[in-house]
Design a protein around this motif. Structure first.
Motif, PDB file in Angstrom:
ATOM      1  N   LYS A 200      -8.552   0.057   1.588  1.00  0.00           N
ATOM      2  CA  LYS A 200      -8.355   1.008   2.679  1.00  0.00           C
ATOM      3  C   LYS A 200      -9.058   0.551   3.955  1.00  0.00           C
ATOM      4  O   LYS A 200      -8.520   0.669   5.067  1.00  0.00           O
ATOM      5  CB  LYS A 200      -8.933   2.373   2.289  1.00  0.00           C
ATOM      6  CG  LYS A 200      -7.898   3.417   1.989  1.00  0.00           C
ATOM      7  CD  LYS A 200      -8.595   4.760   1.737  1.00  0.00           C
ATOM      8  CE  LYS A 200      -7.592   5.809   1.280  1.00  0.00           C
ATOM      9  NZ  LYS A 200      -8.252   6.999   0.724  1.00  0.00           N
ATOM     10  N   ASP A 201     -10.272   0.066   3.773  1.00  0.00           N
ATOM     11  CA  ASP A 201     -11.049  -0.386   4.915  1.00  0.00           C
ATOM     12  C   ASP A 201     -10.363  -1.553   5.605  1.00  0.00           C
ATOM     13  O   ASP A 201     -10.256  -1.595   6.831  1.00  0.00           O
ATOM     14  CB  ASP A 201     -12.450  -0.809   4.467  1.00  0.00           C
ATOM     15  CG  ASP A 201     -13.144   0.305   3.693  1.00  0.00           C
ATOM     16  OD1 ASP A 201     -12.978   1.482   4.090  1.00  0.00           O
ATOM     17  OD2 ASP A 201     -13.816   0.005   2.698  1.00  0.00           O
ATOM     18  N   ILE A 202      -9.914  -2.478   4.803  1.00  0.00           N
ATOM     19  CA  ILE A 202      -9.220  -3.641   5.358  1.00  0.00           C
ATOM     20  C   ILE A 202      -7.983  -3.167   6.111  1.00  0.00           C
ATOM     21  O   ILE A 202      -7.707  -3.605   7.236  1.00  0.00           O
ATOM     22  CB  ILE A 202      -8.801  -4.613   4.235  1.00  0.00           C
ATOM     23  CG1 ILE A 202     -10.015  -5.100   3.470  1.00  0.00           C
ATOM     24  CG2 ILE A 202      -8.014  -5.785   4.807  1.00  0.00           C
ATOM     25  CD1 ILE A 202     -10.932  -6.006   4.230  1.00  0.00           C
ATOM     26  N   ALA A 203      -7.258  -2.265   5.486  1.00  0.00           N
ATOM     27  CA  ALA A 203      -6.030  -1.753   6.105  1.00  0.00           C
ATOM     28  C   ALA A 203      -6.334  -1.115   7.458  1.00  0.00           C
ATOM     29  O   ALA A 203      -5.638  -1.373   8.451  1.00  0.00           O
ATOM     30  CB  ALA A 203      -5.374  -0.740   5.174  1.00  0.00           C
TER      31      ALA A 203
ATOM     32  N   VAL B 125      -2.874  -1.655   9.484  1.00  0.00           N
ATOM     33  CA  VAL B 125      -1.652  -1.611   8.666  1.00  0.00           C
ATOM     34  C   VAL B 125      -1.898  -0.690   7.477  1.00  0.00           C
ATOM     35  O   VAL B 125      -2.986  -0.136   7.328  1.00  0.00           O
ATOM     36  CB  VAL B 125      -1.267  -3.003   8.147  1.00  0.00           C
ATOM     37  CG1 VAL B 125      -0.882  -3.934   9.292  1.00  0.00           C
ATOM     38  CG2 VAL B 125      -2.404  -3.608   7.326  1.00  0.00           C
ATOM     39  N   SER B 126      -0.894  -0.527   6.650  1.00  0.00           N
ATOM     40  CA  SER B 126      -1.068   0.313   5.468  1.00  0.00           C
ATOM     41  C   SER B 126      -1.679  -0.492   4.330  1.00  0.00           C
ATOM     42  O   SER B 126      -1.666  -1.724   4.348  1.00  0.00           O
ATOM     43  CB  SER B 126       0.278   0.867   5.020  1.00  0.00           C
ATOM     44  OG  SER B 126       1.054  -0.185   4.494  1.00  0.00           O
ATOM     45  N   THR B 127      -2.199   0.222   3.338  1.00  0.00           N
ATOM     46  CA  THR B 127      -2.782  -0.478   2.185  1.00  0.00           C
ATOM     47  C   THR B 127      -1.707  -1.281   1.463  1.00  0.00           C
ATOM     48  O   THR B 127      -1.995  -2.344   0.916  1.00  0.00           O
ATOM     49  CB  THR B 127      -3.403   0.521   1.194  1.00  0.00           C
ATOM     50  OG1 THR B 127      -2.387   1.357   0.652  1.00  0.00           O
ATOM     51  CG2 THR B 127      -4.471   1.356   1.867  1.00  0.00           C
ATOM     52  N   ALA B 128      -0.499  -0.778   1.470  1.00  0.00           N
ATOM     53  CA  ALA B 128       0.578  -1.503   0.795  1.00  0.00           C
ATOM     54  C   ALA B 128       0.751  -2.881   1.401  1.00  0.00           C
ATOM     55  O   ALA B 128       0.962  -3.868   0.689  1.00  0.00           O
ATOM     56  CB  ALA B 128       1.872  -0.706   0.884  1.00  0.00           C
ATOM     57  N   THR B 129       0.646  -2.952   2.703  1.00  0.00           N
ATOM     58  CA  THR B 129       0.800  -4.239   3.359  1.00  0.00           C
ATOM     59  C   THR B 129      -0.332  -5.183   2.986  1.00  0.00           C
ATOM     60  O   THR B 129      -0.116  -6.354   2.664  1.00  0.00           O
ATOM     61  CB  THR B 129       0.864  -4.053   4.890  1.00  0.00           C
ATOM     62  OG1 THR B 129       2.031  -3.308   5.200  1.00  0.00           O
ATOM     63  CG2 THR B 129       0.916  -5.388   5.595  1.00  0.00           C
ATOM     64  N   VAL B 130      -1.540  -4.653   3.005  1.00  0.00           N
ATOM     65  CA  VAL B 130      -2.663  -5.485   2.590  1.00  0.00           C
ATOM     66  C   VAL B 130      -2.437  -5.973   1.172  1.00  0.00           C
ATOM     67  O   VAL B 130      -2.586  -7.162   0.866  1.00  0.00           O
ATOM     68  CB  VAL B 130      -3.992  -4.709   2.672  1.00  0.00           C
ATOM     69  CG1 VAL B 130      -5.135  -5.566   2.141  1.00  0.00           C
ATOM     70  CG2 VAL B 130      -4.270  -4.269   4.086  1.00  0.00           C
TER      71      VAL B 130
END
Lengths: 340, 340
Positions: B6-9, B14-19
């Motif tokens: 989540k943090d990275i996203a 972007v969304s977590t899905a993308t990450v």
DNA sequence: ATAAATAAGTTAACCGTTAAACCTAATAAG
DNA sequence: CTTATTAGGTTTAACGGTTAACTTATTTAT
């Protein structure tokens, strides 16, 4: 498909929270009645809660990560019995605590430690790390209880279980001199790079110096610590200009190789030349002559490491220990007295 | 606290899905631009996805469970080098595949297998299980790719890597007879209970029978397979009424003990009596006399077990193999020729 | 008789990722 | 010019538990 907590809850006619409470022993939250019923359903259906899900929710895992040095990455038997022995003992220790071991052997620890973290390991044991890699490691493993075994880093405020390497080297030299030896070869890894070997060598040469015996480069045979390299080293010792009456070897396995190399060169152990090892592996009793060696008390090391680790886990705080397990000479048959 | 997806996203916008897609290599779902950006943020923050959460979501774990027999539950060195050796090799194998090992040694496998399941292990390797516990095991581990090592159960439709135990016993007897021996002692676990020892004994006695040598109860010295028990057995052999010229031992470690016991009883190996072992551990080269033995080719066993296991994992289907790794006599120094 | 405490639950948010289903704008096809 | 397709995402419901906060009925205390 295996049953999940939901299924059990449905069958028992209670909520998942209740099931969770009974299987986790929070029995104050639930009636005797219900406990009985739920337990029975659990048994009947052979239900085991998912360790993965539990670990995620609780942020703990009941698993201990162990990283072992891989001594010679590409050899089939590249892991020394010294380490597998400790591993076996550690496994036994954690088993009694209901924990599991996750094992990885690797060249550099720094890659593997973060992976263990992602598994929420409750603790880690790191075998034979070099002092210089410790700071990076400490940085990476923040907050995971960790104990090192055999890392010479008394300055670093970590939990380390080691031996008095200086004393080990010192004792070996004293023992040999006590038997009349004065020309002693030292076989092992580089004695200059900081670490346990350097300490042992220091003890070794200090003991000799006390009796006015000088160590020169001719006395040192640099070698890795496995059998084959020992054979090679044994040959070199046998054919050296200096005539040695004894050799101290930095591991038992290495010593077995040295004995073999000496034998192949026509020397009998201990009649022609004495050999002393380091570690005191069970194998010392299998060799013939049985190997006289500096004992590390592996069992105590493993046990104390376990104690320290679980003290940290249970108290939830990092403690720094620098425990020095005692060493001693175990006399067997590979050293004989010599008369000048 | 370590960063989460989540943090990275959030940082990347972007969304977590993308990450998730970028770190898992689903690069068709995301632009070059975004991949670069996310990757950089991942690196900068030293982000490692939680293996636990991933494992829960994916129902897989990249971990292989290993269960090892605990030969003598209460002894410090109760795990035979034979097994720790295999363990080390297996660790190496799975490491090259990016997997981790979870290890447990235990009396009965049936308790530990379900626990491994709750960890979503992708595969299991079971060392030295008895044939009789297999059905219960198979019942419990439903659907987890599993390979057994050293379980004599050719009838059971499991994946097992073993050796030709009959041939091993047969070869040992033939070899000894070829050297002129006729009075041969057999030292090892009970020869009647179904399992590898029974097979070896069958091969052994059949070979003798071919030369009209009868085996009686006097020839058999029942013993567990570790050093101490070997010493005891060696003594018994030495003081038996029958005068033996050779002994075949069901493990190398046991053979080391037997040699010691014989020596303590005043017999020289191989001058007075020959000894042949079983396994061909590295230790055979350390002993003196070096141990002649029936070689199991541990490395091949471990490697083939790994191959079979990953074949199952990658194909997602259970395959039943019954692989017999070849055995052979490795001649060293513990057997000598005898003239009648 | 009423308030406070307790016993025995239930609800729902959360643990950190994945992946199927959905969305939207831009491009390609007909 | 309209319709499909694709590129590049986002939303949201799992995965299988745990646990804090809430509920309700029953005791206990006052």
């Amino acid at each position: 498909m295996a049953m999940k907590i939901k299924d059990i809850a449905k069958v028992a006619g209670v909520s998942t929270a209740t099931v969770s409470n009974v299987i986790n022993g929070n029995h104050n939250k639930v009636s005797e009645e219900t406990i009985k019923r739920v337990m029975q359903i659990v048994e009947e259906n052979d239900y085991n809660p998912s360790a993965t899900a539990r670990s995620l929710a609780r942020k703990e895992s009941k698993i201990i990560g162990v990283v072992m040095p891989n001594l010679a990455p590409d050899e089939p038997f590249s892991i020394s019995p010294y380490y597998t022995q400790i591993l076996a003992m550690l496994e036994k220790y954690v088993r009694t605590k209901g924990y599991y071991l996750m094992v990885r052997s690797v060249g550099k620890c720094a890659e593997i430690v973060p992976v263990f973290s992602t598994w929420n390991v409750d603790g880690m044991i790191i075998l034979g790390a070099f002092r210089d890699e410790v700071p990076e490691l400490e940085d990476k493993l923040k907050k995971v209880p960790t104990v090192y075994i055999d890392t010479y880093a008394s300055d670093l405020n970590i939990a380390n279980i080691g031996i008095d390497d200086y004393k080990g080297g010192y004792l070996a030299a004293r023992y040999l001199m006590g038997k009349g030896h004065r020309e002693i070869a030292f076989v092992g890894p580089n004695v200059d790079s900081p670490g346990v070997i350097k300490q042992r060598f220091k003890g070794f040469s200090d003991a000799l110096a006390e009796k006015n015996i000088q160590i020169t480069a001719d006395n040192i045979f640099e070698s890795l610590t496995m059998f084959e390299q020992g054979v090679e080293a044994g040959r070199k010792v046998a054919f050296s200009k200096k005539k040695f009456t004894a050799v101290v070897s930095m591991s038992d396995i290495l010593a077995f190789g040295v004995m073999e190399g000496l034998k192949l060169s026509g020397l009998k152990v201990p009649d022609d030349i004495s050999v002393i090892g380091f570690d005191n592996l069970p194998e010392c009793r299998y060799s013939n002559p049985q190997l006289t060696t500096v004992s590390q008390n592996l069992e105590k090391k493993a046990h104390d490491a376990g104690d320290a680790l679980f003290r940290m886990i249970e108290s939830k705080e990092m403690i720094s220990v620098n425990e020095i397990v005692d060493v001693e000479i175990v006399e067997r048959q590979s050293v004989r007295e010599v008369y000048n």
